[in-house]
Design a protein around this motif. Structure first.
Motif, PDB file in Angstrom:
ATOM      1  N   ARG A  56      -7.015 -44.534  -3.228  1.00 53.68           N
ATOM      2  CA  ARG A  56      -7.965 -43.247  -3.106  1.00 53.68           C
ATOM      3  C   ARG A  56      -9.022 -43.546  -2.127  1.00 53.68           C
ATOM      4  NH1 ARG A  56      -6.446 -43.934  -8.060  1.00 53.68           N
ATOM      5  NH2 ARG A  56      -5.171 -42.362  -9.195  1.00 53.68           N
ATOM      6  N   HIS A  57      -9.432 -42.666  -1.323  1.00 56.74           N
ATOM      7  CA  HIS A  57     -10.237 -42.826  -0.270  1.00 56.74           C
ATOM      8  C   HIS A  57     -11.381 -41.735  -0.590  1.00 56.74           C
ATOM      9  CE1 HIS A  57      -8.461 -45.347   2.497  1.00 56.74           C
ATOM     10  NE2 HIS A  57      -7.333 -44.507   2.349  1.00 56.74           N
ATOM     11  N   ARG A  58     -12.551 -42.066  -1.118  1.00 56.88           N
ATOM     12  CA  ARG A  58     -13.727 -41.058  -1.326  1.00 56.88           C
ATOM     13  C   ARG A  58     -14.754 -40.839  -0.136  1.00 56.88           C
ATOM     14  NH1 ARG A  58     -14.148 -40.476  -6.887  1.00 56.88           N
ATOM     15  NH2 ARG A  58     -12.642 -41.989  -8.066  1.00 56.88           N
ATOM     16  N   GLY A  59     -15.504 -39.661  -0.341  1.00 59.50           N
ATOM     17  CA  GLY A  59     -16.160 -39.409   0.872  1.00 59.50           C
ATOM     18  C   GLY A  59     -16.807 -38.205   0.696  1.00 59.50           C
ATOM     19  N   SER A  60     -17.406 -37.679   1.794  1.00 57.35           N
ATOM     20  CA  SER A  60     -18.367 -36.570   1.815  1.00 57.35           C
ATOM     21  C   SER A  60     -17.755 -35.469   3.071  1.00 57.35           C
ATOM     22  CB  SER A  60     -19.699 -36.628   2.070  1.00 57.35           C
ATOM     23  OG  SER A  60     -20.451 -37.427   0.699  1.00 57.35           O
ATOM     24  N   LEU A  61     -17.892 -34.240   2.741  1.00 53.95           N
ATOM     25  CA  LEU A  61     -17.348 -33.244   3.766  1.00 53.95           C
ATOM     26  C   LEU A  61     -18.110 -32.108   3.692  1.00 53.95           C
ATOM     27  CD1 LEU A  61     -13.770 -32.308   4.613  1.00 53.95           C
ATOM     28  CD2 LEU A  61     -15.327 -30.636   3.693  1.00 53.95           C
ATOM     29  N   VAL A  62     -18.423 -31.407   4.900  1.00 54.44           N
ATOM     30  CA  VAL A  62     -19.132 -30.053   4.962  1.00 54.44           C
ATOM     31  C   VAL A  62     -18.475 -29.135   5.976  1.00 54.44           C
ATOM     32  CG1 VAL A  62     -20.733 -30.904   6.817  1.00 54.44           C
ATOM     33  CG2 VAL A  62     -21.229 -28.905   5.143  1.00 54.44           C
ATOM     34  N   LEU A  63     -18.303 -27.728   5.450  1.00 55.91           N
ATOM     35  CA  LEU A  63     -17.663 -26.811   6.306  1.00 55.91           C
ATOM     36  C   LEU A  63     -18.816 -25.955   6.661  1.00 55.91           C
ATOM     37  CD1 LEU A  63     -14.112 -26.049   4.760  1.00 55.91           C
ATOM     38  CD2 LEU A  63     -14.856 -27.804   6.436  1.00 55.91           C
ATOM     39  N   LEU A  64     -18.944 -25.201   7.844  1.00 54.54           N
ATOM     40  CA  LEU A  64     -19.877 -24.422   8.050  1.00 54.54           C
ATOM     41  C   LEU A  64     -19.019 -23.131   8.658  1.00 54.54           C
ATOM     42  CD1 LEU A  64     -22.635 -26.067  10.145  1.00 54.54           C
ATOM     43  CD2 LEU A  64     -22.457 -25.987   7.934  1.00 54.54           C
ATOM     44  N   GLY A  65     -19.769 -22.129   8.081  1.00 54.62           N
ATOM     45  CA  GLY A  65     -19.022 -20.550   8.528  1.00 54.62           C
ATOM     46  C   GLY A  65     -19.353 -20.372  10.022  1.00 54.62           C
ATOM     47  N   ALA A  66     -18.915 -19.271  10.710  1.00 52.97           N
ATOM     48  CA  ALA A  66     -19.467 -18.958  12.010  1.00 52.97           C
ATOM     49  C   ALA A  66     -20.853 -18.608  12.035  1.00 52.97           C
ATOM     50  CB  ALA A  66     -18.360 -17.696  12.411  1.00 52.97           C
ATOM     51  N   ASP A  67     -21.429 -18.249  10.927  1.00 52.73           N
ATOM     52  CA  ASP A  67     -22.986 -18.033  11.198  1.00 52.73           C
ATOM     53  C   ASP A  67     -23.670 -19.115  10.721  1.00 52.73           C
ATOM     54  OD1 ASP A  67     -22.586 -18.414   8.195  1.00 52.73           O
ATOM     55  OD2 ASP A  67     -23.155 -16.255   7.544  1.00 52.73           O
ATOM     56  N   GLY A  68     -22.889 -20.450  10.425  1.00 51.87           N
ATOM     57  CA  GLY A  68     -23.895 -21.477  10.327  1.00 51.87           C
ATOM     58  C   GLY A  68     -24.193 -21.814   9.002  1.00 51.87           C
ATOM     59  N   ARG A  69     -23.895 -21.073   7.999  1.00 49.48           N
ATOM     60  CA  ARG A  69     -24.303 -21.314   6.588  1.00 49.48           C
ATOM     61  C   ARG A  69     -23.091 -22.342   6.043  1.00 49.48           C
ATOM     62  NH1 ARG A  69     -25.010 -15.578   3.673  1.00 49.48           N
ATOM     63  NH2 ARG A  69     -23.126 -15.115   5.027  1.00 49.48           N
ATOM     64  N   VAL A  70     -23.597 -22.999   5.026  1.00 54.50           N
ATOM     65  CA  VAL A  70     -22.747 -24.017   4.379  1.00 54.50           C
ATOM     66  C   VAL A  70     -21.735 -23.204   3.476  1.00 54.50           C
ATOM     67  CG1 VAL A  70     -22.599 -25.897   2.842  1.00 54.50           C
ATOM     68  CG2 VAL A  70     -24.246 -25.943   4.591  1.00 54.50           C
ATOM     69  N   GLU A  71     -20.384 -23.327   3.626  1.00 55.52           N
ATOM     70  CA  GLU A  71     -19.460 -22.816   3.071  1.00 55.52           C
ATOM     71  C   GLU A  71     -18.709 -23.534   2.048  1.00 55.52           C
ATOM     72  OE1 GLU A  71     -19.085 -19.775   3.174  1.00 55.52           O
ATOM     73  OE2 GLU A  71     -19.704 -18.800   5.269  1.00 55.52           O
ATOM     74  N   LEU A  72     -18.607 -24.823   2.288  1.00 54.96           N
ATOM     75  CA  LEU A  72     -18.151 -25.899   1.374  1.00 54.96           C
ATOM     76  C   LEU A  72     -18.788 -27.269   1.386  1.00 54.96           C
ATOM     77  CD1 LEU A  72     -15.767 -26.691  -0.798  1.00 54.96           C
ATOM     78  CD2 LEU A  72     -14.276 -27.254   1.264  1.00 54.96           C
ATOM     79  N   LYS A 302     -17.027 -37.776   6.550  1.00 52.97           N
ATOM     80  CA  LYS A 302     -17.079 -39.135   6.401  1.00 52.97           C
ATOM     81  C   LYS A 302     -16.196 -39.861   5.300  1.00 52.97           C
ATOM     82  CE  LYS A 302     -19.664 -43.767   6.832  1.00 52.97           C
ATOM     83  NZ  LYS A 302     -18.428 -44.084   6.533  1.00 52.97           N
ATOM     84  N   ILE A 303     -15.178 -40.829   5.616  1.00 56.59           N
ATOM     85  CA  ILE A 303     -14.626 -41.335   4.367  1.00 56.59           C
ATOM     86  C   ILE A 303     -15.604 -42.596   4.173  1.00 56.59           C
ATOM     87  CG2 ILE A 303     -12.443 -42.497   3.498  1.00 56.59           C
ATOM     88  CD1 ILE A 303     -12.397 -39.581   4.368  1.00 56.59           C
ATOM     89  N   ASP A 304     -15.917 -43.029   2.796  1.00 59.16           N
ATOM     90  CA  ASP A 304     -16.882 -43.839   2.481  1.00 59.16           C
ATOM     91  C   ASP A 304     -16.526 -45.517   2.862  1.00 59.16           C
ATOM     92  OD1 ASP A 304     -18.777 -42.302   1.717  1.00 59.16           O
ATOM     93  OD2 ASP A 304     -18.677 -42.851  -0.441  1.00 59.16           O
ATOM     94  N   ASP A 305     -15.211 -45.657   2.719  1.00 61.35           N
ATOM     95  CA  ASP A 305     -14.617 -46.728   2.975  1.00 61.35           C
ATOM     96  C   ASP A 305     -14.391 -47.323   4.507  1.00 61.35           C
ATOM     97  OD1 ASP A 305     -12.188 -45.517   3.176  1.00 61.35           O
ATOM     98  OD2 ASP A 305     -11.526 -46.414   1.375  1.00 61.35           O
ATOM     99  N   GLY A 306     -14.457 -46.190   5.193  1.00 62.95           N
ATOM    100  CA  GLY A 306     -14.083 -46.279   6.724  1.00 62.95           C
ATOM    101  C   GLY A 306     -12.746 -46.123   6.935  1.00 62.95           C
ATOM    102  N   GLY A 307     -11.934 -45.961   5.885  1.00 60.63           N
ATOM    103  CA  GLY A 307     -10.450 -45.872   6.039  1.00 60.63           C
ATOM    104  C   GLY A 307      -9.899 -44.727   7.124  1.00 60.63           C
ATOM    105  N   ILE A 308      -9.670 -45.266   8.280  1.00 55.92           N
ATOM    106  CA  ILE A 308      -9.200 -44.329   9.372  1.00 55.92           C
ATOM    107  C   ILE A 308      -7.977 -43.729   8.999  1.00 55.92           C
ATOM    108  CG2 ILE A 308      -8.419 -44.116  11.763  1.00 55.92           C
ATOM    109  CD1 ILE A 308     -11.416 -44.816  11.667  1.00 55.92           C
ATOM    110  N   ARG A 309      -7.166 -44.229   8.379  1.00 58.78           N
ATOM    111  CA  ARG A 309      -5.776 -43.722   7.944  1.00 58.78           C
ATOM    112  C   ARG A 309      -6.132 -42.212   7.455  1.00 58.78           C
ATOM    113  NH1 ARG A 309      -3.293 -47.407   3.031  1.00 58.78           N
ATOM    114  NH2 ARG A 309      -4.700 -47.340   1.642  1.00 58.78           N
ATOM    115  N   ALA A 310      -6.965 -42.000   6.493  1.00 60.85           N
ATOM    116  CA  ALA A 310      -7.435 -40.868   5.914  1.00 60.85           C
ATOM    117  C   ALA A 310      -7.946 -39.691   6.812  1.00 60.85           C
ATOM    118  CB  ALA A 310      -8.389 -41.198   4.693  1.00 60.85           C
TER     119      ALA A 310
END
Length: 351
Positions: A56-72, A302-310
């Motif tokens: 398993r590859h853990r990490g953090s992710l953010v999506l912004l909507g067209a208005d710039g607000r954080v959607e996820l 960013k994938i925490d372990d640096g796993g490029i394959r993910a």
């Protein structure tokens, strides 16, 4: 070629959440009876072989909507990270602000993690020669081409590791050129207090809309400015929405017009920018990725372990959640696992 804006409204993106788990620690004695929860980043990708999840590859992710607000928000996208080469558009914009007149393929190469293909190296040599510089002026560490085919051909011809082959040599050529133009130290162009590097920090802080909390050294030797993933997504959004003629918009336009110079023939950044019009995409080492679509929707992870394959599967899933419908998304997301030369599994997104 499929547009990044579907003919019908994109599907609704889930509301912003913070997907972290907090397992309870087991006390080891009466004196440690009160456990302190520890946040665990969510699983962004699973490694499934023969129907069995072996990693398993853990990490953090953010999506912004067209208005710039954080959607996820998954994990902790507000925490500082080193974006690595995803900072290159900001570095290229600083070179323009400092007075170097670059455009077209040259400007794209200034923001590149190039694959070391022949056309990359030829243009780096031209850029150096145009400003009275040589390969010996580069402070990149000697390396082989990122592209496997190019690397094998180089070695087969008796080649060795060279400074110009390192994927950041285009960026370094631009940094050297603007230093020569302004009479700044060429030997010290990678020092954090160099006028150009101070300007890079200014551009990053302005476009990310947050201060740089830490400065390190990147793999190429250049100063590396930390920001959050949310700030990184904001910066990419800023570049695609910037007014025509500004340094940021000039960089975005050059990268999108010449994506093969930003990455290479066999790279996902090239495919995405070429096949989804208006998209700005740049990967970074340690499994960092940032993308902005033409209307301002943006993502960073960013994938925490640096796993490029993910990165491919996670990027494809994030693009799907942003409403991108294009054949290239499926191609980017495909990460098969082999066993005995046959496909027996895959790395797949888990969110």
């Amino acid at each position: 070629m499929t547009s990044s804006t579907p003919a019908v409204p994109p599907p609704a993106i889930p509301p912003a959440v913070s997907a972290t788990a907090t397992p309870t620690a087991t006390p080891t004695s009466a004196a440690t009876a009160t456990a302190v929860p520890t946040a665990v980043p969510p699983v962004l990708a699973e490694v499934v072989r023969s129907g069995f999840t072996e990693g398993r590859h853990r990490g953090s992710l953010v999506l912004l909507g067209a208005d710039g607000r954080v959607e996820l928000a998954l994990g902790d996208p507000g925490a500082p990270v080193f974006p690595r080469s995803s900072n290159k558009p900001m570095q290229a914009a600083a070179v323009l602000r400092a007075g170097l007149d670059l455009s077209g393929e040259r400007l794209a190469l200034a923001a590149a993690s190039h694959s070391g293909e022949t056309f990359h190296l030829d243009l780096v040599r031209v850029m150096l020669a145009e400003h009275g510089l040589t390969e010996d002026d580069l402070r990149t560490p000697p390396d082989l081409p990122l592209d496997r085919i190019a690397a094998e051909a180089h070695l087969a011809a008796g080649g060795v590791r060279e400074r110009i082959l390192m994927n950041c040599s285009g960026k370094h050529a631009a940094m050297l050129a603007v230093s020569a133009l302004n009479g700044w130290s060429k030997d010290g162009y990678l020092e954090p207090d160099h006028p150009l590097q101070r300007l890079v920090r200014t551009v990053i802080e302005e476009t990310a809309e947050e201060p740089v909390p830490a400065v390190g050294t990147d793999g190429c030797g250049a100063p590396l400015m930390a920001i959050s993933l949310t700030g990184l997504a904001r910066a990419f959004r800023h570049f695609v929405l910037a007014a025509p003629g500004t340094a940021e918009r000039r960089v975005a336009d050059a990268m999108r017009a010449h994506p093969e110079y930003v990455a290479g023939t066999h790279r996902s950044d090239t495919w995405l920018m070429r096949e989804v019009p208006g998209t700005l995409s740049k990967m970074g080492a340690e499994a960092v990725q940032a993308v902005a679509l033409a209307d301002g929707r943006a993502l960073a992870f960013k994938i925490d372990d640096g796993g490029i394959r993910a990165t491919g599967p996670v990027l494809a899933r994030a693009l799907e959640l942003l409403g991108v419908e294009a054949e290239v998304v499926g191609r980017i997301g495909r990460a098969p696992l082999l066993g005995g030369g046959a496909e027996v599994g895959e790395v797949r997104a888990a969110f």
